[in-house]
Design a protein around this motif. Structure first.
Motif, PDB file in Angstrom:
ATOM      1  N   TYR A  11      -1.698  -4.514   1.881  1.00 30.08           N
ATOM      2  CA  TYR A  11      -2.428  -4.346   0.322  1.00 30.08           C
ATOM      3  C   TYR A  11      -3.136  -6.061  -0.383  1.00 30.08           C
ATOM      4  O   TYR A  11      -2.488  -6.860   0.634  1.00 30.08           O
ATOM      5  N   ASN A  13      -2.235  -7.845  -1.958  1.00 32.52           N
ATOM      6  CA  ASN A  13      -1.048  -8.965  -2.458  1.00 32.52           C
ATOM      7  C   ASN A  13      -0.611  -9.693  -0.668  1.00 32.52           C
ATOM      8  O   ASN A  13      -0.147 -10.073  -0.938  1.00 32.52           O
ATOM      9  N   THR A  15       0.155  -7.744   1.202  1.00 38.77           N
ATOM     10  CA  THR A  15       2.079  -7.428   2.102  1.00 38.77           C
ATOM     11  C   THR A  15       1.214  -6.626   3.227  1.00 38.77           C
ATOM     12  O   THR A  15       0.303  -5.939   3.338  1.00 38.77           O
ATOM     13  N   LYS A  36      14.550   1.869   6.664  1.00 38.85           N
ATOM     14  CA  LYS A  36      15.377   1.260   5.016  1.00 38.85           C
ATOM     15  C   LYS A  36      13.769   0.943   4.067  1.00 38.85           C
ATOM     16  O   LYS A  36      12.890   1.317   4.295  1.00 38.85           O
ATOM     17  N   SER A  37      14.659   1.139   2.954  1.00 39.10           N
ATOM     18  CA  SER A  37      13.669   0.388   1.590  1.00 39.10           C
ATOM     19  C   SER A  37      12.611  -0.563   2.342  1.00 39.10           C
ATOM     20  O   SER A  37      13.095  -1.303   2.777  1.00 39.10           O
ATOM     21  N   GLY A  38      11.860  -0.503   2.137  1.00 40.40           N
ATOM     22  CA  GLY A  38      10.199  -1.355   1.984  1.00 40.40           C
ATOM     23  C   GLY A  38       9.816  -1.574   3.868  1.00 40.40           C
ATOM     24  O   GLY A  38       8.668  -2.258   4.320  1.00 40.40           O
ATOM     25  N   ALA A  39      10.401  -0.220   4.609  1.00 41.72           N
ATOM     26  CA  ALA A  39      10.009  -0.292   6.230  1.00 41.72           C
ATOM     27  C   ALA A  39       8.534  -0.276   6.578  1.00 41.72           C
ATOM     28  O   ALA A  39       7.588  -0.338   7.116  1.00 41.72           O
ATOM     29  N   GLY A  40       7.768   0.679   4.363  1.00 43.41           N
ATOM     30  CA  GLY A  40       6.236   1.526   4.817  1.00 43.41           C
ATOM     31  C   GLY A  40       6.278   3.088   5.407  1.00 43.41           C
ATOM     32  O   GLY A  40       5.262   3.791   5.626  1.00 43.41           O
ATOM     33  N   LYS A  41       7.166   3.684   4.727  1.00 40.77           N
ATOM     34  CA  LYS A  41       7.096   5.271   4.763  1.00 40.77           C
ATOM     35  C   LYS A  41       6.239   5.648   3.853  1.00 40.77           C
ATOM     36  O   LYS A  41       5.567   6.357   3.996  1.00 40.77           O
ATOM     37  N   SER A  42       6.404   5.345   2.345  1.00 38.16           N
ATOM     38  CA  SER A  42       5.738   5.610   1.327  1.00 38.16           C
ATOM     39  C   SER A  42       4.200   5.461   2.006  1.00 38.16           C
ATOM     40  O   SER A  42       3.466   5.966   1.696  1.00 38.16           O
ATOM     41  N   THR A  43       3.642   3.487   2.513  1.00 41.05           N
ATOM     42  CA  THR A  43       2.113   4.249   2.923  1.00 41.05           C
ATOM     43  C   THR A  43       2.740   5.443   3.771  1.00 41.05           C
ATOM     44  O   THR A  43       1.115   5.106   3.811  1.00 41.05           O
TER      45      THR A  43
HETATM   46  P1  ADP Z   1       8.946   2.519   1.547  1.00 40.40           P
HETATM   47  O1  ADP Z   1       8.274   3.906   1.389  1.00 40.40           O
HETATM   48  O2  ADP Z   1       9.888   2.488   3.548  1.00 40.40           O
HETATM   49  O3  ADP Z   1      10.500   2.188   1.218  1.00 40.40           O
HETATM   50  P2  ADP Z   1       6.672   1.361   1.209  1.00 40.40           P
HETATM   51  O4  ADP Z   1       5.584   1.597   2.009  1.00 40.40           O
HETATM   52  O5  ADP Z   1       6.412   1.513  -0.175  1.00 40.40           O
HETATM   53  O6  ADP Z   1       7.749   1.442   1.853  1.00 40.40           O
HETATM   54  O7  ADP Z   1       6.399   0.060   1.084  1.00 40.40           O
HETATM   55  C1  ADP Z   1       6.319  -1.029   2.633  1.00 40.40           C
HETATM   56  C2  ADP Z   1       5.671  -2.735   2.022  1.00 40.40           C
HETATM   57  O8  ADP Z   1       4.541  -2.563   1.442  1.00 40.40           O
HETATM   58  C3  ADP Z   1       6.566  -2.964   0.972  1.00 40.40           C
HETATM   59  O9  ADP Z   1       6.732  -4.273   1.520  1.00 40.40           O
HETATM   60  C4  ADP Z   1       6.321  -2.873  -0.476  1.00 40.40           C
HETATM   61  O10 ADP Z   1       6.325  -4.019  -0.635  1.00 40.40           O
HETATM   62  C5  ADP Z   1       4.731  -2.938  -0.145  1.00 40.40           C
HETATM   63  N1  ADP Z   1       3.779  -2.155  -1.078  1.00 40.40           N
HETATM   64  C6  ADP Z   1       4.152  -1.115  -1.474  1.00 40.40           C
HETATM   65  N2  ADP Z   1       3.289  -0.650  -2.449  1.00 40.40           N
HETATM   66  C7  ADP Z   1       2.833  -1.561  -2.438  1.00 40.40           C
HETATM   67  C8  ADP Z   1       1.843  -1.759  -3.727  1.00 40.40           C
HETATM   68  N3  ADP Z   1       1.073  -0.798  -3.913  1.00 40.40           N
HETATM   69  N4  ADP Z   1       1.191  -3.041  -3.787  1.00 40.40           N
HETATM   70  C9  ADP Z   1       1.589  -4.347  -3.388  1.00 40.40           C
HETATM   71  N5  ADP Z   1       2.509  -3.802  -2.215  1.00 40.40           N
HETATM   72  C10 ADP Z   1       3.351  -2.623  -1.879  1.00 40.40           C
END
Ligand code: ADP
Length: 225
Positions: A11, A13, A15, A36-43
């Motif tokens: 991303y 920032n 990350t 876990k939360s933050g692992a990358g699932k939503s990405t």
């Molecule tokens: P999960 O769904 O497993 O909780 P995410 O895919 O949301 O994980 O996030 C993976 C990493 O990317 C985390 O460190 C999160 O803070 C970061 N992140 C997610 N979305 C964004 C974004 N739009 N901009 C910057 N960092 C992001």
């Protein structure tokens, strides 16, 4: 079918949300994606829906090469995917029938098809008696069933269920996974994303673990006795 080859996402920032991820989920498979939360699932989900693009790597979903989809054509890909959210995302001013029919109306499906298909999928999720109810008149488990009917109604090749049990009690969680398993047995590929390891262990099956943007485990686990 879902295939990622050496996919990375960073991303703005800086990350590193996904690092060199490769995985393949074949047509007809059921796979849990756990992390876990933050692992990358939503990405990962956002990539599959082509809401974002990777920095590097190749992604194929249901025969679409996501690199090659032109701007404004992603809806063609998305129509092959049914999506279930943790918080149901039903339309509160519509009853069960209209919440499900809405999907088909929005793609101008023929009226006759809608009249046959909508009651059929509402029956599949066990809500025949609730067609005229509004979301506020349904339990959480019933609302998630409506969401499942909505995801199914367009006969998708793949269902992505994003923490579908996150707002449900254990009994309803099990019922929703059993429904997903039943849908899978009829041929639809299912990817269920969750952070609930215990629930996954209870069912067993293909389990893909993501930790800090990397796949740390991808194998079949037996169900807990
Ligand atoms: P999960 O769904 O497993 O909780 P995410 O895919 O949301 O994980 O996030 C993976 C990493 O990317 C985390 O460190 C999160 O803070 C970061 N992140 C997610 N979305 C964004 C974004 N739009 N901009 C910057 N960092 C992001």
């Amino acid at each position: 079918m879902v295939e990622l080859r050496n996919v990375s996402v960073t991303y703005s920032n800086n990350t590193h949300a996904l690092n060199d991820v490769s995985l393949r989920i074949n047509d007809g498979e059921f796979a849990f994606v756990v992390g876990k939360s933050g692992a990358g699932k939503s990405t990962l989900i956002r990539l599959l829906l082509k809401e974002i693009s990777p920095d590097s790597g190749k992604i194929m979903v249901n025969g679409f090469n996501l690199d090659k989809i032109k701007k404004g054509k992603a809806h063609k890909l998305r129509r092959t995917i049914g999506y279930v959210f943790q918080d149901f995302k039903l339309i509160n001013t519509m009853n069960v029938y209209d919440n499900v029919a809405f999907v088909l109306r929005s793609i101008d499906a023929p009226l006759k098809y809608i009249r046959n298909r909508v009651p059929y999928v509402i029956g599949l999720v066990g809500l025949k008696d609730k067609v005229k109810c509004y979301p506020s008149e349904l339990s959480g488990g019933e609302q998630q069933r409506v969401a499942l009917a909505r995801a199914l109604v367009n006969d998708p090749q793949l269902i992505i269920a994003d923490e579908p049990t996150g707002n449900l009690d254990p009994k309803n969680s099990i019922e929703i996974i059993e429904l997903l398993k039943g849908i899978n047995e009829c041929g639809t590929t299912i990817m269920m994303v969750t952070h609930e390891h215990d629930l996954v262990r209870q069912f067993g099956g293909r389990t893909i673990n993501i930790e800090k943007g990397r796949i740390t485990f991808d194998d079949y686990i037996g169900y807990a006795q």
